[in-house]
Motif scaffolding. Structure first.
Motif, PDB file in Angstrom:
ATOM      1  N   THR A  55       0.844  -1.196   0.000  1.00  0.00           N
ATOM      2  CA  THR A  55       0.000   0.000   0.000  1.00  0.00           C
ATOM      3  C   THR A  55       0.884   1.253   0.000  1.00  0.00           C
ATOM      4  OG1 THR A  55      -1.686  -1.218   1.216  1.00  0.00           O
ATOM      5  CG2 THR A  55      -1.835   1.188   1.287  1.00  0.00           C
ATOM      6  N   LEU A  58       2.580   1.588  -3.378  1.00  0.00           N
ATOM      7  CA  LEU A  58       1.673   2.134  -4.394  1.00  0.00           C
ATOM      8  C   LEU A  58       1.554   3.656  -4.228  1.00  0.00           C
ATOM      9  CD1 LEU A  58      -1.078  -0.629  -4.278  1.00  0.00           C
ATOM     10  CD2 LEU A  58       0.031   0.130  -6.392  1.00  0.00           C
ATOM     11  N   THR A  75      -7.785   1.826 -12.588  1.00  0.00           N
ATOM     12  CA  THR A  75      -7.353   0.483 -12.212  1.00  0.00           C
ATOM     13  C   THR A  75      -8.489  -0.500 -12.461  1.00  0.00           C
ATOM     14  OG1 THR A  75      -6.266  -0.817 -10.462  1.00  0.00           O
ATOM     15  CG2 THR A  75      -7.958   0.736  -9.746  1.00  0.00           C
ATOM     16  N   THR A  79      -9.990  -5.947  -7.457  1.00  0.00           N
ATOM     17  CA  THR A  79      -8.715  -5.902  -6.753  1.00  0.00           C
ATOM     18  C   THR A  79      -8.955  -5.550  -5.306  1.00  0.00           C
ATOM     19  OG1 THR A  79      -6.491  -4.932  -6.751  1.00  0.00           O
ATOM     20  CG2 THR A  79      -8.306  -3.452  -7.314  1.00  0.00           C
ATOM     21  N   SER A  83      -5.194  -0.758  -4.482  1.00  0.00           N
ATOM     22  CA  SER A  83      -4.823  -0.410  -5.867  1.00  0.00           C
ATOM     23  C   SER A  83      -5.479   0.899  -6.309  1.00  0.00           C
ATOM     24  CB  SER A  83      -5.252  -1.505  -6.855  1.00  0.00           C
ATOM     25  OG  SER A  83      -4.963  -2.775  -6.385  1.00  0.00           O
ATOM     26  N   VAL A 129      -3.186   1.380 -13.430  1.00  0.00           N
ATOM     27  CA  VAL A 129      -2.655   0.343 -12.532  1.00  0.00           C
ATOM     28  C   VAL A 129      -3.300  -1.002 -12.870  1.00  0.00           C
ATOM     29  CG1 VAL A 129      -2.350  -0.397 -10.117  1.00  0.00           C
ATOM     30  CG2 VAL A 129      -2.303   2.038 -10.678  1.00  0.00           C
ATOM     31  N   VAL A 131      -3.726  -4.878 -12.481  1.00  0.00           N
ATOM     32  CA  VAL A 131      -3.507  -5.759 -11.324  1.00  0.00           C
ATOM     33  C   VAL A 131      -3.424  -7.197 -11.827  1.00  0.00           C
ATOM     34  CG1 VAL A 131      -4.454  -6.517  -9.112  1.00  0.00           C
ATOM     35  CG2 VAL A 131      -4.874  -4.174  -9.910  1.00  0.00           C
ATOM     36  N   ASP A 157       0.367  -3.518 -10.432  1.00  0.00           N
ATOM     37  CA  ASP A 157       0.167  -4.030  -9.079  1.00  0.00           C
ATOM     38  C   ASP A 157       0.355  -5.541  -9.150  1.00  0.00           C
ATOM     39  OD1 ASP A 157      -0.598  -4.954  -6.610  1.00  0.00           O
ATOM     40  OD2 ASP A 157      -2.338  -3.632  -6.420  1.00  0.00           O
ATOM     41  N   SER A 159       1.113  -7.471  -6.610  1.00  0.00           N
ATOM     42  CA  SER A 159       1.059  -7.967  -5.228  1.00  0.00           C
ATOM     43  C   SER A 159       0.877  -9.483  -5.170  1.00  0.00           C
ATOM     44  CB  SER A 159      -0.096  -7.290  -4.478  1.00  0.00           C
ATOM     45  OG  SER A 159       0.191  -5.928  -4.279  1.00  0.00           O
TER      46      SER A 159
END
Ligand SMILES: *Cc1c(COP(=O)(O)O)cnc(C)c1O
Length: 381
Positions: A55, A58, A75, A79, A83, A129, A131, A157, A159
């Motif tokens: 977080t 980002l 985005t 998600t 994001s 962004v 994901v 992203d 993650s």
């Protein structure tokens, strides 16, 4: 209960953490650069900046790309809220691009269509962004090309996706993006308890992100407004935060990174086995792209919407710790207040109505997996 995910902590992890606790530095010592080197190597990117969460990473990434009031970030609605929230921290607006129903990732065609409209209205975003849901890369060649054509910066992203690959390159190589973000929360592929990182090919961006991670402070005379007052001197040249990761966490993360390939291979073997065991059933299997190796953070199956809740609850009652990724971000009360509502992103909403994440983690035994499949098949009857 068989959990949907579980970290793997070994003796070498514990030893590495204890070593840091006995050393001179609990934070801002040598463990953080070592962790960053392991991350950069795995991602095949020259620079990694580790932080206390994805977080934070980002947020810092958006700030380093000068996102601010009057700008917007796009985005995926499918998600975790972080994001999208990163744009709000910078005072920017958020909008979403609906997903490809097969993979659950941002749909490149919808992105293209939305960009065309936005250009006409003079409302192009500054940042997109994408994901990488469940660990499988988005169609980054198309998304990256579109972003370039419209002058938009790209933050991946990832993650869920450290250890994954796209078109033969590790996720994080930033072939089609400016920055890629990883998370090291315990449910993710490797963990530092809490932690995250931003990787990039751009040395200037890396330098700025490292500065923003620690208050916007520099000790480099070349960045200062005048000669240093003395050897003690530092300057705060912009507004940053304390988003530093500790050496304790970095030591754990570095040990975990040494097993990244092992973890991803095991997750893929289990995912392949789920594919096989569930192939002749009514369950929808995760869509796979030929040009991507998923890190398989999650294994998401799809069931009929009208049986979804019953099956989900039934699995939990049978001791199978299922989960749901994700509640569409635009339907969160915070985002509804900003004007979003039901029906805005129908593919994401349909996905939410059908998706169930079933257990998948590297220490999962095949017998456990068989138990999950048996429970799921009983619930389908
Ligand atoms: C977990 C996650 C985050 C946030 O990660 P933290 O390290 O917990 O801050 C962001 N985006 C996605 C897609 C995630 O899954």
């Amino acid at each position: 209960m068989i959990p949907y995910g579980r970290q793997d902590i070994r003796k070498e992890d514990i030893d590495a953490v204890v070593d840091v606790l006995k050393s001179d530095f609990l934070t801002q010592g040598p463990a953080v650069p070592r962790f960053e080197e392991a991350i950069a190597t795995a991602a095949s990117a020259p620079h990694a900046v580790a932080m206390n969460s994805a977080t934070s990473a980002l947020h810092v990434a958006c700030a380093a790309l000068d996102l601010g009031p009057g700008d917007s970030l796009w985005t995926s609605p499918n998600t975790f809220v972080a994001s999208a929230n990163c744009a709000r921290y910078c005072g920017a607006d958020v909008d979403f691009v609906d997903l490809d129903p097969s993979t659950g990732n941002m749909c490149a065609q919808s992105f293209a269509d939305k960009l065309e409209l936005a250009e006409r209205d003079g409302k192009l975003p500054k940042i997109v962004v994408p994901v990488h849901l469940a660990g499988q890369s988005c169609e980054m060649d198309r998304i990256g090309q579109l972003a370039k054509r419209y002058g938009i910066r790209v933050i991946e992203d990832a993650s869920h996706a450290i250890g994954g690959a796209y078109q033969g390159k590790p996720v994080g190589a930033c072939e089609h993006s400016d920055i890629t973000i990883f998370s090291f929360h315990p449910v993710k592929i490797v963990t530092s308890a809490e932690g995250g990182a931003a990787v990039t090919r751009d040395a200037q961006l890396a330098n700025r992100m490292a500065r923003l991670r620690s208050h916007g402070i520099t000790r480099d005379p070349l960045e200062m407004t005048h000669e240093p007052d003395g050897p003690w001197y530092y300057q705060q040249i912009e507004l940053g935060w304390n988003y530093r990761i500790t050496d304790v966490q970095a030591a754990l993360g570095t040990q975990q990174m040494a097993r990244l390939d092992q973890y991803v291979a095991r997750r893929n073997a289990l995912a392949d086995r789920y594919d096989k065991l569930l192939s002749d059933t009514s369950v929808g299997l995760p869509g796979r792209q030929d040009d991507a190796l998923s890190a398989f953070h999650l294994y998401v199956v799809r069931v009929e919407a009208d049986a979804h809740r019953r099956i989900f609850e039934g699995l939990r009652q049978r001791g199978v710790g299922v989960n749901l990724h994700y509640i569409p971000v635009h339907l969160q009360p915070y985002y509804r207040q900003l004007g979003f509502g039901d029906g805005d992103f129908p593919n994401a909403e349909r996905y939410y109505a059908e998706a169930i994440s079933i257990p998948l983690f590297p220490t999962m035994m095949e017998e456990m997996q068989d138990e999950v499949v048996r429970a799921l098949l009983s619930e389908l009857e």
